[in-house]
Write a protein that holds these residues in place. Structure first.
Motif, PDB file in Angstrom:
ATOM      1  N   UNK A 118      68.543 -34.425   5.506  1.00  0.00           N
ATOM      2  CA  UNK A 118      67.565 -33.708   6.332  1.00  0.00           C
ATOM      3  C   UNK A 118      67.013 -32.497   5.560  1.00  0.00           C
ATOM      4  N   UNK A 119      67.892 -31.791   4.874  1.00  0.00           N
ATOM      5  CA  UNK A 119      67.461 -30.619   4.100  1.00  0.00           C
ATOM      6  C   UNK A 119      66.491 -31.046   2.997  1.00  0.00           C
ATOM      7  N   UNK A 120      66.850 -32.109   2.275  1.00  0.00           N
ATOM      8  CA  UNK A 120      66.017 -32.509   1.132  1.00  0.00           C
ATOM      9  C   UNK A 120      64.686 -33.131   1.551  1.00  0.00           C
ATOM     10  N   UNK A 121      64.565 -33.524   2.807  1.00  0.00           N
ATOM     11  CA  UNK A 121      63.285 -34.079   3.259  1.00  0.00           C
ATOM     12  C   UNK A 121      62.598 -33.134   4.243  1.00  0.00           C
ATOM     13  N   UNK A 122      63.133 -33.031   5.444  1.00  0.00           N
ATOM     14  CA  UNK A 122      62.466 -32.286   6.516  1.00  0.00           C
ATOM     15  C   UNK A 122      62.421 -30.778   6.273  1.00  0.00           C
ATOM     16  N   UNK A 123      63.526 -30.203   5.824  1.00  0.00           N
ATOM     17  CA  UNK A 123      63.530 -28.748   5.603  1.00  0.00           C
ATOM     18  C   UNK A 123      62.663 -28.362   4.404  1.00  0.00           C
TER      19      UNK A 123
END
Length: 133
Positions: A118-123
């Motif tokens: 999630x961090x590497x994409x959305x955040x």
């Protein structure tokens, strides 16, 4: 179980979000260390409580930034956060109840992987949007 590292590919470009992600990874590592070192239940429960509180606090900060900047992905991001918090609470409650079994640590490990993804994409998308604003 291996420890997690805050690497360059997890940076979003937003100082507050990145700092909180670092602290979140440190909290996960403290929990994994406590479990693998057979630390007392009190220490483990304290670490679990901190981790759950920290996730709530961090997600709230991210959502406040999204609201203030009129981020178009707010609804989907918030939905992910709510589901993530609930599942984390379930996994850590089970660790508190039954101890750090291989099965429960496996679930925790998988759940942390979901967060890192999630961090590497959305955040990262959020960070790029905030840097444009």
């Amino acid at each position: 179980m291996s420890r997690y590292e805050f690497t360059k590919n997890l940076e979003t470009g937003n100082a507050m979000i990145d700092r909180e992600h670092r602290e979140l990874i440190q909290a996960v590592n403290r929990l994994l260390d406590a479990c693998s070192e057979g630390k007392g239940r009190a220490f483990m429960d304290e670490t679990i409580k901190f981790l759950n509180n920290y996730v709530n606090q961090h997600f709230s900060h991210e959502e406040q930034l999204q609201k203030r900047s009129s981020y178009p992905g707010l609804a989907a991001h918030r939905a992910f956060h709510e589901k993530y918090k609930q599942t984390l609470k379930e996994i850590t409650s089970q660790i508190s109840a039954s101890g750090p079994t291989i099965a429960e640590l496996g679930k925790l490990n998988k759940h942390i992987s979901v967060l890192l993804s999630h961090i590497t994409t959305e955040d990262k998308k959020l960070g790029a949007f905030l840097n444009q604003s």
